[in-house]
Design a protein around this motif. Structure first.
Motif, PDB file in Angstrom:
ATOM      1  N   GLU A  10      10.468  33.442  44.706  1.00  0.00           N
ATOM      2  CA  GLU A  10      10.765  32.032  44.973  1.00  0.00           C
ATOM      3  C   GLU A  10       9.871  31.121  44.132  1.00  0.00           C
ATOM      4  O   GLU A  10      10.336  30.126  43.560  1.00  0.00           O
ATOM      5  CB  GLU A  10      10.593  31.719  46.458  1.00  0.00           C
ATOM      6  CG  GLU A  10      11.014  30.307  46.819  1.00  0.00           C
ATOM      7  CD  GLU A  10      10.941  30.038  48.316  1.00  0.00           C
ATOM      8  OE1 GLU A  10      10.800  28.855  48.672  1.00  0.00           O
ATOM      9  OE2 GLU A  10      11.020  30.990  49.109  1.00  0.00           O
ATOM     10  N   SER A  11       8.611  31.465  44.024  1.00  0.00           N
ATOM     11  CA  SER A  11       7.675  30.685  43.204  1.00  0.00           C
ATOM     12  C   SER A  11       8.101  30.689  41.733  1.00  0.00           C
ATOM     13  O   SER A  11       8.068  29.648  41.060  1.00  0.00           O
ATOM     14  CB  SER A  11       6.265  31.263  43.356  1.00  0.00           C
ATOM     15  OG  SER A  11       5.358  30.568  42.547  1.00  0.00           O
ATOM     16  N   CYS A  12       8.523  31.832  41.238  1.00  0.00           N
ATOM     17  CA  CYS A  12       9.001  31.928  39.850  1.00  0.00           C
ATOM     18  C   CYS A  12      10.263  31.092  39.642  1.00  0.00           C
ATOM     19  O   CYS A  12      10.414  30.437  38.609  1.00  0.00           O
ATOM     20  CB  CYS A  12       9.265  33.385  39.472  1.00  0.00           C
ATOM     21  SG  CYS A  12       7.768  34.379  39.299  1.00  0.00           S
ATOM     22  N   ALA A  13      11.170  31.114  40.615  1.00  0.00           N
ATOM     23  CA  ALA A  13      12.400  30.328  40.513  1.00  0.00           C
ATOM     24  C   ALA A  13      12.088  28.835  40.465  1.00  0.00           C
ATOM     25  O   ALA A  13      12.696  28.080  39.704  1.00  0.00           O
ATOM     26  CB  ALA A  13      13.338  30.650  41.671  1.00  0.00           C
ATOM     27  N   ILE A  14      11.132  28.394  41.264  1.00  0.00           N
ATOM     28  CA  ILE A  14      10.734  26.981  41.269  1.00  0.00           C
ATOM     29  C   ILE A  14      10.126  26.608  39.926  1.00  0.00           C
ATOM     30  O   ILE A  14      10.454  25.567  39.343  1.00  0.00           O
ATOM     31  CB  ILE A  14       9.756  26.698  42.438  1.00  0.00           C
ATOM     32  CG1 ILE A  14      10.491  26.808  43.773  1.00  0.00           C
ATOM     33  CG2 ILE A  14       9.099  25.332  42.278  1.00  0.00           C
ATOM     34  CD1 ILE A  14       9.569  26.849  44.989  1.00  0.00           C
ATOM     35  N   GLN A  15       9.244  27.449  39.399  1.00  0.00           N
ATOM     36  CA  GLN A  15       8.620  27.184  38.103  1.00  0.00           C
ATOM     37  C   GLN A  15       9.661  27.167  36.991  1.00  0.00           C
ATOM     38  O   GLN A  15       9.623  26.312  36.098  1.00  0.00           O
ATOM     39  CB  GLN A  15       7.543  28.236  37.800  1.00  0.00           C
ATOM     40  CG  GLN A  15       6.846  28.020  36.481  1.00  0.00           C
ATOM     41  CD  GLN A  15       6.120  26.684  36.401  1.00  0.00           C
ATOM     42  OE1 GLN A  15       5.424  26.298  37.324  1.00  0.00           O
ATOM     43  NE2 GLN A  15       6.297  25.958  35.312  1.00  0.00           N
ATOM     44  N   ASN A  16      10.608  28.097  37.039  1.00  0.00           N
ATOM     45  CA  ASN A  16      11.663  28.144  36.030  1.00  0.00           C
ATOM     46  C   ASN A  16      12.504  26.869  36.063  1.00  0.00           C
ATOM     47  O   ASN A  16      12.819  26.286  35.020  1.00  0.00           O
ATOM     48  CB  ASN A  16      12.555  29.373  36.242  1.00  0.00           C
ATOM     49  CG  ASN A  16      13.553  29.542  35.131  1.00  0.00           C
ATOM     50  OD1 ASN A  16      13.190  29.775  33.987  1.00  0.00           O
ATOM     51  ND2 ASN A  16      14.835  29.423  35.469  1.00  0.00           N
ATOM     52  N   SER A  17      12.838  26.406  37.240  1.00  0.00           N
ATOM     53  CA  SER A  17      13.624  25.181  37.390  1.00  0.00           C
ATOM     54  C   SER A  17      12.867  23.978  36.825  1.00  0.00           C
ATOM     55  O   SER A  17      13.440  23.146  36.107  1.00  0.00           O
ATOM     56  CB  SER A  17      13.969  24.958  38.861  1.00  0.00           C
ATOM     57  OG  SER A  17      14.664  23.749  39.022  1.00  0.00           O
ATOM     58  N   ALA A  18      11.576  23.899  37.122  1.00  0.00           N
ATOM     59  CA  ALA A  18      10.768  22.795  36.599  1.00  0.00           C
ATOM     60  C   ALA A  18      10.673  22.856  35.076  1.00  0.00           C
ATOM     61  O   ALA A  18      10.763  21.826  34.399  1.00  0.00           O
ATOM     62  CB  ALA A  18       9.369  22.826  37.219  1.00  0.00           C
TER      63      ALA A  18
END
Length: 174
Positions: A10-18
């Motif tokens: 989930e943390s990686c997905a948030i960073q990728n989106s940003a």
């Protein structure tokens, strides 16, 4: 363990989106700077290139019309200490790296004619190109999207390493 892994994903997905949002904002900035410079056009002057496939390192000698944005001709500049129009302005304002490509052939191979990306030799990586077909024989997703007139956002191999990148087609009057 499952909760930890899910949290990491989930943390990686948030960073990728940003990161993708920042890339799209950088593309918008590049587009604005290009519009301020003026229309894209090929000049009547040809430029000789020793084009290097960034994957296979195979070299090809080609001649292409020089690229012009408004009144600014984009000259061959390998020297990282000397400014290059547009790409250095984008990096100065948005960070990251910036490149202006020129289509080499009907297949869609794309030559770096201006870039802030520095190669292993310490020079700007102009003259390197993204082949339309990858080493595995599959179409390059960046080239495929750009040739369809679409913007590509995702992982891409750039000169000698992987980047999270965004590529937007730029058309001249023709």
């Amino acid at each position: 363990c499952e909760k930890i892994v899910n949290g990491i994903v989930e943390s990686c997905a948030i960073q990728n989106s940003a990161s993708e949002k920042k890339l799209k904002a950088s593309l918008a900035l590049a587009d604005q700077l290009m519009r301020q410079m003026g229309a894209s056009a090929a000049t009547g002057t040809s430029v000789s290139w020793e084009a290097v496939n960034q994957i296979s390192k195979e070299k090809t000698s080609i001649q292409l019309p020089s690229v012009q944005l408004g009144d600014t001709v984009i000259a061959q500049n390998y020297d990282a200490s000397k400014p290059t129009a547009l790409v250095d302005d984008v990096v100065k304002k948005a960070g990251g790296a910036a490149t202006l490509f020129q289509r080499m052939d009907e297949k869609g191979d794309m030559l770096r004619v201006a870039t802030s990306v520095i190669g292993a030799d310490g020079k700007r990586a102009i003259g390197t190109f993204i082949p339309s077909i990858n080493a595995d024989g599959k179409p390059n997703p960046v080239i495929s999207a750009v040739m369809r007139g679409e913007t590509y956002v995702g992982r891409a191999f750039v000169v000698n390493t992987w980047y999270l990148s965004a590529y937007q087609p730029l058309m001249d009057a023709q």
